[in-house]
Scaffold this motif. Structure first.
Motif, PDB file in Angstrom:
ATOM      1  N   ILE A  77      30.467 -12.357  10.498  1.00  0.00           N
ATOM      2  CA  ILE A  77      29.860 -11.956  11.766  1.00  0.00           C
ATOM      3  C   ILE A  77      29.141 -10.631  11.533  1.00  0.00           C
TER       4      ILE A  77
ATOM      5  N   CYS B 171      26.657  -7.597  13.473  1.00  0.00           N
ATOM      6  CA  CYS B 171      25.943  -6.983  14.588  1.00  0.00           C
ATOM      7  C   CYS B 171      24.824  -6.122  14.025  1.00  0.00           C
TER       8      CYS B 171
ATOM      9  N   SER C 265      22.001 -17.134  14.982  1.00  0.00           N
ATOM     10  CA  SER C 265      21.782 -15.821  15.586  1.00  0.00           C
ATOM     11  C   SER C 265      21.440 -15.912  17.056  1.00  0.00           C
TER      12      SER C 265
ATOM     13  N   ILE D   5      23.190 -10.604  17.021  1.00  0.00           N
ATOM     14  CA  ILE D   5      24.484 -11.005  16.478  1.00  0.00           C
ATOM     15  C   ILE D   5      24.261 -12.225  15.597  1.00  0.00           C
TER      16      ILE D   5
ATOM     17  N   ALA E 125      26.032 -15.154  12.798  1.00  0.00           N
ATOM     18  CA  ALA E 125      27.272 -15.842  12.440  1.00  0.00           C
ATOM     19  C   ALA E 125      27.010 -16.740  11.244  1.00  0.00           C
TER      20      ALA E 125
ATOM     21  N   PRO F 279      26.307 -18.283  17.372  1.00  0.00           N
ATOM     22  CA  PRO F 279      26.920 -17.468  18.422  1.00  0.00           C
ATOM     23  C   PRO F 279      26.638 -18.055  19.806  1.00  0.00           C
TER      24      PRO F 279
ATOM     25  N   ALA G 276      28.544 -11.989  22.630  1.00  0.00           N
ATOM     26  CA  ALA G 276      28.619 -13.414  22.316  1.00  0.00           C
ATOM     27  C   ALA G 276      30.018 -13.763  21.838  1.00  0.00           C
TER      28      ALA G 276
ATOM     29  N   VAL H 152      31.923 -15.651  18.993  1.00  0.00           N
ATOM     30  CA  VAL H 152      31.595 -16.015  17.620  1.00  0.00           C
ATOM     31  C   VAL H 152      32.873 -16.274  16.839  1.00  0.00           C
TER      32      VAL H 152
END
Length: 269
Positions: free
Chosen positions: A32, A34, A57, A70, A72, A77, A98, A100
């Motif tokens: 994950i 950010c 994303s 974000i 994944a 997400p 989100a 995730v």
């Protein structure tokens, strides 16, 4: 919940730093991510390039400034909030939330606040208070939650190489630090500081006066864990090698390793 590596990275312009981002994703393979300071509108976000790298994303963009996303790995997400609740009319793209891989992820890019005093610092504190209100709801959630991003706050003097040149900066002001402490007082765990209580760990080195070469850094990128997620905290660190690459961001990625099962009860420092 599976074992997860969760990271935050202020890319300082995703258009210019996309090769750096892709290199880091391939080497470190966080689950994950950010991202902050995209400096790109939504239609310019490189979703296809990230998808080819194995990452789904969601993003909240803005032309030339701000912007959060974000990512994944091998997942998509599920968007919860695009913008900070309570600040729906804010034109600045600074918050994304989100679900995730079993975790609620709040990705934030808190206002810088300079110069201070002035309207930019007032906006910083107002935005911070709105974040604190929303964080209280997230903290009380029965779900695991992480609040990750560039907080634009140096929490203590241990988090900066030297305060002398920064005493008037918004990142070190007592009001900024007090807001960050209000978050911790809710019960959030500052991952890096919890695992390294006495070490100088930096996440940002500006481009001036050879601060990277001299390790004259600041810790302003934080991952805060709620009481559901904190007992799973296994490790944390900074991928400082990214800051040394060509055309690097002035930030380095910061990450936590989350175990599949709770390890121990976290005592807040």
């Amino acid at each position: 919940m599976q074992s997860l590596k969760i990271a935050t990275f202020n890319v300082n312009g995703i258009g210019a730093r996309l090769p750096n981002l892709l290199q880091w994703l391939e080497r470190e393979r966080p689950d994950i991510v950010c991202l902050q300071e995209l400096k790109a509108q939504d239609n310019a976000f490189p979703a296809k390039a990230l998808e080819q790298a194995g990452y789904g994303s969601v993003h909240h963009g803005q032309a030339a400034w701000n912007g959060v996303a974000i990512l994944a790995r091998d997942a998509e997400p599920l968007l919860i909030h695009r913008g900070l609740p309570g600040a729906e009319h804010d034109p600045q793209a600074r918050y994304l939330e989100a679900a995730v891989l079993g975790v609620i992820v709040g990705c934030l890019y808190l206002p810088n606040g300079n110069p201070q005093p002035g309207p930019k610092f007032d906006y910083k504190l107002q935005w911070f208070e709105q974040l604190i209100q929303h964080a209280q709801t997230l903290h009380s959630s029965e779900h695991p939650v992480v609040l990750a991003g560039d907080y634009n706050v140096v929490p203590t003097d241990l988090d900066i190489y030297n305060t002398r040149s920064w005493l008037k900066d918004a990142l070190l002001q007592p009001e900024s630090r007090a807001c960050y402490q209000k978050l911790l007082d809710q019960g959030w765990v500052d991952s890096l500081r919890h695992l390294y209580p006495d070490e100088r760990v930096y996440t940002f080195w500006d481009y001036f006066r050879q601060h990277w070469q001299k390790n004259s850094g600041l810790r302003i990128d934080h991952l805060l864990l709620n009481p559901v997620l904190a007992p799973r905290l296994e490790n944390a660190g900074v991928d400082a090698w990214v800051r040394n690459e060509e055309h690097a961001s002035d930030h380095a990625p910061v990450w936590v390793q989350i175990s599949a099962k709770p390890r121990k009860r976290i005592q807040r420092t």
